[in-house]
Scaffold this motif. Structure first.
Motif, mmCIF file in Angstrom:
data_model
loop_
_atom_site.group_PDB
_atom_site.id
_atom_site.type_symbol
_atom_site.label_atom_id
_atom_site.label_comp_id
_atom_site.label_asym_id
_atom_site.label_seq_id
_atom_site.Cartn_x
_atom_site.Cartn_y
_atom_site.Cartn_z
ATOM 1 N N LEU A 1 0.334 -0.906 -0.136
ATOM 2 C CA LEU A 1 0.233 0.150 0.014
ATOM 3 C C LEU A 1 1.434 1.440 0.074
ATOM 4 O O LEU A 1 0.596 2.150 -0.674
ATOM 5 C CB LEU A 1 -1.079 -0.170 1.385
ATOM 6 N N ALA A 2 1.860 1.228 0.213
ATOM 7 C CA ALA A 2 2.825 2.604 0.858
ATOM 8 C C ALA A 2 3.639 2.807 -0.462
ATOM 9 O O ALA A 2 3.268 4.169 -0.876
ATOM 10 C CB ALA A 2 4.184 2.267 2.028
ATOM 11 N N TYR A 3 3.955 1.473 -1.328
ATOM 12 C CA TYR A 3 4.533 1.487 -2.618
ATOM 13 C C TYR A 3 3.540 1.432 -2.916
ATOM 14 O O TYR A 3 3.713 3.033 -4.522
ATOM 15 C CB TYR A 3 4.756 -0.043 -2.999
ATOM 16 N N ILE A 4 2.436 1.697 -3.416
ATOM 17 C CA ILE A 4 1.397 2.204 -4.362
ATOM 18 C C ILE A 4 1.261 3.664 -4.395
ATOM 19 O O ILE A 4 1.100 4.466 -5.109
ATOM 20 C CB ILE A 4 -0.282 1.555 -4.376
ATOM 21 N N PHE A 5 1.103 3.591 -3.425
ATOM 22 C CA PHE A 5 0.659 5.232 -2.630
ATOM 23 C C PHE A 5 2.167 6.472 -3.048
ATOM 24 O O PHE A 5 1.467 7.355 -3.950
ATOM 25 C CB PHE A 5 0.096 5.595 -0.997
ATOM 26 N N ASP A 6 3.318 6.269 -2.783
ATOM 27 C CA ASP A 6 4.164 7.104 -3.232
ATOM 28 C C ASP A 6 4.838 7.164 -4.286
ATOM 29 O O ASP A 6 5.280 8.047 -4.690
ATOM 30 C CB ASP A 6 5.423 6.391 -2.383
ATOM 31 N N SER A 7 4.086 5.328 -5.113
ATOM 32 C CA SER A 7 4.418 5.620 -6.757
ATOM 33 C C SER A 7 3.977 6.317 -7.638
ATOM 34 O O SER A 7 3.852 6.291 -8.462
ATOM 35 C CB SER A 7 4.795 4.266 -7.006
ATOM 36 N N SER A 8 2.413 7.017 -6.545
ATOM 37 C CA SER A 8 1.421 7.539 -8.000
ATOM 38 C C SER A 8 2.067 8.521 -8.942
ATOM 39 O O SER A 8 1.292 8.307 -9.920
ATOM 40 C CB SER A 8 0.212 7.940 -7.410
ATOM 41 N N PRO A 9 2.573 9.271 -8.060
ATOM 42 C CA PRO A 9 3.368 10.126 -9.202
ATOM 43 C C PRO A 9 4.160 9.711 -10.050
ATOM 44 O O PRO A 9 4.074 10.501 -11.119
ATOM 45 C CB PRO A 9 4.263 11.581 -8.521
ATOM 46 N N VAL A 10 4.905 8.238 -9.838
ATOM 47 C CA VAL A 10 5.849 7.567 -11.042
ATOM 48 C C VAL A 10 5.004 7.273 -12.151
ATOM 49 O O VAL A 10 4.526 7.253 -13.101
ATOM 50 C CB VAL A 10 6.808 7.276 -10.392
ATOM 51 N N ALA A 11 3.349 6.582 -11.560
ATOM 52 C CA ALA A 11 3.051 5.901 -12.300
ATOM 53 C C ALA A 11 1.963 6.575 -13.367
ATOM 54 O O ALA A 11 2.068 6.036 -14.782
ATOM 55 C CB ALA A 11 1.487 4.855 -11.205
ATOM 56 N N LYS A 12 1.990 8.339 -12.805
ATOM 57 C CA LYS A 12 0.816 9.207 -13.350
ATOM 58 C C LYS A 12 1.744 9.422 -14.962
ATOM 59 O O LYS A 12 1.673 9.519 -16.259
ATOM 60 C CB LYS A 12 0.440 10.124 -12.698
ATOM 61 N N ARG A 13 3.310 10.162 -14.278
ATOM 62 C CA ARG A 13 3.738 10.312 -15.344
ATOM 63 C C ARG A 13 4.343 8.898 -16.831
ATOM 64 O O ARG A 13 4.412 9.448 -17.539
ATOM 65 C CB ARG A 13 5.481 10.357 -14.608
ATOM 66 N N LEU A 14 4.186 7.431 -15.660
ATOM 67 C CA LEU A 14 4.953 6.233 -17.016
ATOM 68 C C LEU A 14 3.638 6.663 -17.404
ATOM 69 O O LEU A 14 3.136 6.434 -19.560
ATOM 70 C CB LEU A 14 4.925 5.516 -15.994
ATOM 71 N N LEU A 15 1.933 6.892 -17.113
ATOM 72 C CA LEU A 15 0.948 6.466 -18.211
ATOM 73 C C LEU A 15 0.820 7.786 -19.353
ATOM 74 O O LEU A 15 0.054 7.786 -20.555
ATOM 75 C CB LEU A 15 -0.306 6.815 -17.451
ATOM 76 N N THR A 16 1.175 8.705 -19.574
ATOM 77 C CA THR A 16 2.054 10.064 -20.125
ATOM 78 C C THR A 16 2.685 10.142 -19.880
ATOM 79 O O THR A 16 3.444 11.156 -20.573
ATOM 80 C CB THR A 16 0.443 11.503 -19.166
ATOM 81 N N TRP A 17 3.852 9.131 -20.956
ATOM 82 C CA TRP A 17 5.037 9.453 -21.158
ATOM 83 C C TRP A 17 5.438 10.403 -22.080
ATOM 84 O O TRP A 17 4.534 10.176 -23.416
ATOM 85 C CB TRP A 17 6.205 8.181 -20.629
#
Length: 373
Positions: A239-255
């Protein structure tokens, strides 16, 4: 003999004594080399005499069930030896050797990386660099704590709890370090608008919950099934990783191909998912029980993959620090970096208090067990 001839002969003898023949010089040097070789040959014997005799490793049936790893049959170090034995076991072949060295070498690599970055980043005077510094410090801390836990955790049951609780503190504060660089450097304007007031406090709380879950899973090691203990340790961290990495995940989706850090962000995600799999599933040793006692354990792969994830993360954050300065300097006003540093200290102290609280519960259980014998 005249006085002049006598003086000339004496001067010749003096020059001869000051400049011996080449053969004499060569023989003297050969003699020195021979003496040096003789001294070098004595080094192994001197080390053997200086070091205590190292007890051999034992089978899983010769250690308490608490210390046994699934599908690992040999290579356990005997309990209740002196501290020197466990420190010197760093150079002994046993089933924790690779676990120790993977994170010990990772610590040295992170230290070299820090030295390289310090040549171009002003960590003292530039507050915008402090999140990157937190990530590096937290990386050094978790790798050092992990190496210590695997090196010294086999001394006794109490010390096993003590050092692995320390390991969990290191993991939790590293999670905070990951969160702060992702939020500070990787976040975009649209996401920042919604989470800027709650992201880092939530990340700090999740880090403490991760530490609590790992400590509790270890504390209930005797009474809970293995899969339940894994859930206690994995779910809060996931849960901590999913939350902490949400800015990176959004960035990867719009890379974008113009983003110099996107490859390293993608790499850190792939490495993390891989190491999470090997932490949860003892894949290799399950299908080769007894053949991975020294090399080939899933936890060893977990260490290597996590270290690769951290290196990608550090480099991606550095590239973001360099190339996205205009954006993050607008999003994070002056003073925010100092607040995040203070929150890191609070998180570290909170995790240490959680580990101390759980260790006191462990000591009570062990005292009751000792009195019942």
């Amino acid at each position: 003999m005249s006085a002049s001839r006598w003086r000339e002969k004496r001067r010749f003898q003096q020059r001869k004594s000051q400049h011996p023949p080449m053969a004499t010089i060569v023989m003297e040097r050969i003699g020195r080399v021979f003496i040096s070789l003789q001294q070098i040959r004595q080094v192994p014997r001197m080390l053997t005499e200086a070091a205590p005799s190292m007890p051999g490793t034992v089978r899983d049936t010769e250690v308490p069930s608490f210390f046994r790893e699934r599908y690992v049959c040999t290579g356990y170090r005997p309990l209740d030896q002196n501290w020197r034995y466990y420190f010197l076991s760093l150079f002994q072949r046993h089933n924790e050797t690779i676990n120790i060295w993977t994170h010990l070498l990772a610590f040295l690599v992170f230290l070299v990386k820090f030295h390289q970055l310090a040549k171009t980043v002003d960590f003292l005077s530039d507050p915008h660099s402090w999140p990157l510094l937190i990530l590096i410090m937290s990386s050094l801390t978790y790798s050092a704590f992990s190496a210590v836990a695997h090196l010294l955790g086999g001394k006794s049951e109490l010390y096993h709890y003590c050092f692995f609780f320390l390991d969990y503190v290191g993991v939790a504060q590293y999670q905070y370090g990951s969160a702060v660089v992702h939020f500070y450097y990787a976040v975009d304007q649209s996401l920042h608008r919604y989470v800027h007031g709650i992201f880092m406090p939530t990340a700090a709380i999740l880090s403490c919950l991760s530490c609590l879950g790992c400590c509790y899973g270890k504390y209930r090691n005797h009474s809970l099934p293995c899969w339940v203990r894994k859930v206690c340790q994995v779910v809060p961290s996931a849960l901590a990783y999913i939350f902490d990495s949400s800015p990176v995940a959004k960035r990867l989706l719009t890379w974008s191909s113009n983003d110099p850090a996107i490859t390293y962000h993608f790499g850190q995600v792939v490495f993390f998912l891989s190491c999470a799999f090997f932490f949860t599933v003892p894949l290799l040793e399950r299908y080769r029980p007894g053949q991975c006692d020294f090399l080939g354990q899933s936890h060893q792969l977990f260490h290597v993959l996590l270290s690769c994830c951290t290196l990608c993360q550090i480099h991606a954050s550095y590239l973001d620090y360099v190339h996205r300065r205009k954006l993050y300097s607008q999003l994070h006003k002056s003073g925010k970096a100092a607040v995040f540093v203070g929150l890191y200290v609070v998180t570290l102290v909170g995790c240490a208090l959680i580990a101390t609280f759980m260790l006191r519960k462990v000591k009570r259980v062990l005292d009751l067990k000792f009195k019942s014998k």
